[in-house]
Enzyme design. Structure first.
Site, PDB file in Angstrom:
ATOM      1  N   GLU A 113       0.832  -1.209   0.000  1.00 19.03           N
ATOM      2  CA  GLU A 113       0.000   0.000   0.000  1.00 19.03           C
ATOM      3  C   GLU A 113       0.864   1.255   0.000  1.00 19.03           C
ATOM      4  O   GLU A 113       1.980   1.260   0.527  1.00 19.03           O
ATOM      5  CB  GLU A 113      -0.904   0.007   1.236  1.00 19.03           C
ATOM      6  CG  GLU A 113      -1.990  -1.031   1.130  1.00 19.03           C
ATOM      7  CD  GLU A 113      -2.901  -1.081   2.351  1.00 19.03           C
ATOM      8  OE1 GLU A 113      -3.964  -1.707   2.246  1.00 19.03           O
ATOM      9  OE2 GLU A 113      -2.556  -0.507   3.393  1.00 19.03           O
TER      10      GLU A 113
ATOM     11  N   CYS B 163       1.833  -1.282  15.822  1.00 20.43           N
ATOM     12  CA  CYS B 163       1.776  -1.086  14.367  1.00 20.43           C
ATOM     13  C   CYS B 163       1.123  -2.268  13.648  1.00 20.43           C
ATOM     14  O   CYS B 163       1.500  -3.423  13.880  1.00 20.43           O
ATOM     15  CB  CYS B 163       3.200  -0.889  13.846  1.00 20.43           C
ATOM     16  SG  CYS B 163       3.285  -0.769  12.050  1.00 20.43           S
TER      17      CYS B 163
HETATM   18  N1  SAH Z   1       9.428   1.309   9.662  1.00 21.68           N
HETATM   19  C1  SAH Z   1       9.697   2.692   9.649  1.00 21.68           C
HETATM   20  C2  SAH Z   1       8.813   3.449   8.683  1.00 21.68           C
HETATM   21  C3  SAH Z   1       7.383   2.987   8.599  1.00 21.68           C
HETATM   22  S1  SAH Z   1       6.403   3.204  10.063  1.00 21.68           S
HETATM   23  C4  SAH Z   1       9.574   3.273  11.040  1.00 21.68           C
HETATM   24  O1  SAH Z   1       9.141   2.576  11.941  1.00 21.68           O
HETATM   25  O2  SAH Z   1       9.968   4.427  11.208  1.00 21.68           O
HETATM   26  C5  SAH Z   1       6.016   4.932   9.938  1.00 21.68           C
HETATM   27  C6  SAH Z   1       5.545   5.575  11.227  1.00 21.68           C
HETATM   28  O3  SAH Z   1       4.274   5.061  11.620  1.00 21.68           O
HETATM   29  C7  SAH Z   1       6.469   5.331  12.407  1.00 21.68           C
HETATM   30  O4  SAH Z   1       6.828   6.559  12.981  1.00 21.68           O
HETATM   31  C8  SAH Z   1       5.615   4.532  13.371  1.00 21.68           C
HETATM   32  O5  SAH Z   1       5.963   4.810  14.699  1.00 21.68           O
HETATM   33  C9  SAH Z   1       4.230   4.995  13.023  1.00 21.68           C
HETATM   34  N2  SAH Z   1       3.183   4.065  13.431  1.00 21.68           N
HETATM   35  C10 SAH Z   1       3.214   2.734  13.453  1.00 21.68           C
HETATM   36  N3  SAH Z   1       2.034   2.222  13.873  1.00 21.68           N
HETATM   37  C11 SAH Z   1       1.233   3.258  14.120  1.00 21.68           C
HETATM   38  C12 SAH Z   1      -0.110   3.386  14.563  1.00 21.68           C
HETATM   39  N4  SAH Z   1      -0.865   2.318  14.799  1.00 21.68           N
HETATM   40  N5  SAH Z   1      -0.616   4.629  14.701  1.00 21.68           N
HETATM   41  C13 SAH Z   1       0.128   5.708  14.426  1.00 21.68           C
HETATM   42  N6  SAH Z   1       1.386   5.670  13.988  1.00 21.68           N
HETATM   43  C14 SAH Z   1       1.951   4.454  13.840  1.00 21.68           C
HETATM   44 FE1  SF4 Z   2       7.833  -1.948  10.978  1.00 19.21          FE
HETATM   45 FE2  SF4 Z   2       7.740  -0.898  13.441  1.00 19.21          FE
HETATM   46 FE3  SF4 Z   2       7.844   0.738  11.286  1.00 19.21          FE
HETATM   47 FE4  SF4 Z   2       5.636  -0.728  11.830  1.00 19.21          FE
HETATM   48  S1  SF4 Z   2       6.508   0.932  13.064  1.00 19.21           S
HETATM   49  S2  SF4 Z   2       6.594  -0.484   9.828  1.00 19.21           S
HETATM   50  S3  SF4 Z   2       6.537  -2.638  12.665  1.00 19.21           S
HETATM   51  S4  SF4 Z   2       9.411  -0.736  11.976  1.00 19.21           S
END
Ligand code: SAH
Ligand code: SF4
Length: 348
Positions: free
Chosen positions: A92, A119
């Protein structure tokens, strides 16, 4: 060798062209066709001779193309694209239009191995890395639907630094002045804290903005939310951030997902300020996006405001990111790539 021409930098294309006995400048025509015109068929590259086009096709070169399986638009203007890859895997991509920007949030992996507790993507085991061509094509394809993308965030599915080479190559391609020419300061790579990746990027000649998903001010709490902490504790992570900052002179963004009564007290805010002292940074507070099976509740808006005020009072530049795309589950950490496509489509 991979024969996907979309997966190649201009330099790579020059090598391909020269190896086929042609003049190197023809690579520029190929690059422009693919990345400026968003072209798909080698036969359509009218700037190349017919003989050369035939030669490329005979050598089995091709221009890959993501298949749009679904595109959902929210009332707030954001849109989520569900793509199918050549091998049937799904990813996505999210478009976040703002007044003067069109920001695209791209995926770098199918699934994610990091297992962050808050996440949704972290619930899907890593299936594979994306190629640079597949990362780039998220931009090319959405541009065809929605117009020019001005900003890129590597914050979709996956951990970009666990797919370092392809992520960096995609940045080289998207930033190149002969192609999309997306400014390097308009590209942000977000990591859960893969220390060797941050250090490696500090040594590259091309360095995007860096965002660190921190979400807790202590190792104990962070390791509960983000298991990567066990491998790379916060002190090591911040050391790598300092290296990046010294090399680039850039401010770093820390992302902090606020979870009710877990990491959102004033004490946590004060610990955070203390922890980050000495760095040039800003904080993005992210409203947690709920998903089925998640054990956490997001902080209320009131608690988020209180946390933000505590940071601001300490002089920290703080932005609150309220949910966009909530009706289509298009926000950070909610991307599950068609693992429940029907359910998501119904919620429009
Ligand atoms: N893996 C990388 C990039 C993708 S996640 C990382 O973790 O930085 C992108 C952002 O989404 C991250 O800052 C993460 O903390 C945030 N994130 C993950 N799950 C989330 C959720 N359920 N609600 C809000 N933000 C979330
Ligand atoms: Fe992966 Fe964690 Fe980023 Fe979600 S927040 S995409 S599990 S690294």
């Amino acid at each position: 060798m991979n024969k996907d021409l979309k997966d190649k930098t201009l330099q790579d294309l020059e090598k391909v062209v020269v190896a086929l006995g042609q003049k190197p400048y023809l690579a520029g025509y190929l690059f422009k066709f693919i990345h400026v015109q968003n072209g798909r068929e080698i036969a359509g590259i009218s700037t190349l001779s017919k003989a050369f086009r035939t030669q490329l096709a005979e050598q089995e070169y091709f221009i890959s193309q993501l298949k749009v399986v679904d595109a959902l638009t929210d009332r707030d203007g954001s849109a989520k694209y569900l793509f199918e890859l050549a091998d049937g895997e799904r990813i996505e991509t999210v478009l976040l239009p703002e007044e003067e920007r069109m920001t695209l949030c791209v995926s770098t992996q199918v699934g994610c191995p990091m297992g962050c507790a808050f996440c949704a993507t972290g619930r899907i085991p890593l299936r594979r890395n994306l190629t640079a061509g597949e990362i780039v094509d998220q931009v090319n394809t959405v541009e065809e639907h929605a117009g020019r993308i001005t900003n890129l965030v590597y914050m979709g599915m996956g951990e970009p630094f666990l797919n370092y080479d392809a992520a960096l190559k995609s940045i080289r391609i998207l930033n190149h002045s002969a192609g999309k020419n997306i400014g390097i300061r308009h590209i942000t790579i977000s990591t859960s804290g893969i220390v060797p990746g941050i250090k490696k990027l500090a040594d590259e000649e091309i360095r995007p903005r860096l965002a660190i998903s921190l979400s807790a001010p202590t190792d104990t709490l962070r390791s509960r939310l983000m298991p990567v902490t066990d491998k790379y504790p916060i002190a090591e992570l911040l050391e790598a951030v300092r290296t990046y900052q010294a090399a680039t002179g850039q401010r770093v963004t820390f992302e902090y997902v606020l979870i009710d009564k877990i990491n959102d007290t004033i004490t946590h805010a004060h610990l955070l300020v203390k922890l980050l002292r000495g760095l040039m940074y800003n904080v993005n507070l992210i409203e947690h996006n709920p998903f089925t099976g998640c054990e956490f509740t997001g902080s209320s808006r009131e608690r988020i405001q209180r946390f933000a005020s505590a940071l601001k009072e300490a002089g920290v530049e703080t932005t609150i990111r309220f949910r966009m795309g909530r009706r289509i589950k298009a926000a950070c950490g909610q991307l599950q790539a068609g693992y429940h496509p029907r359910k998501q489509a119904k919620e429009m």
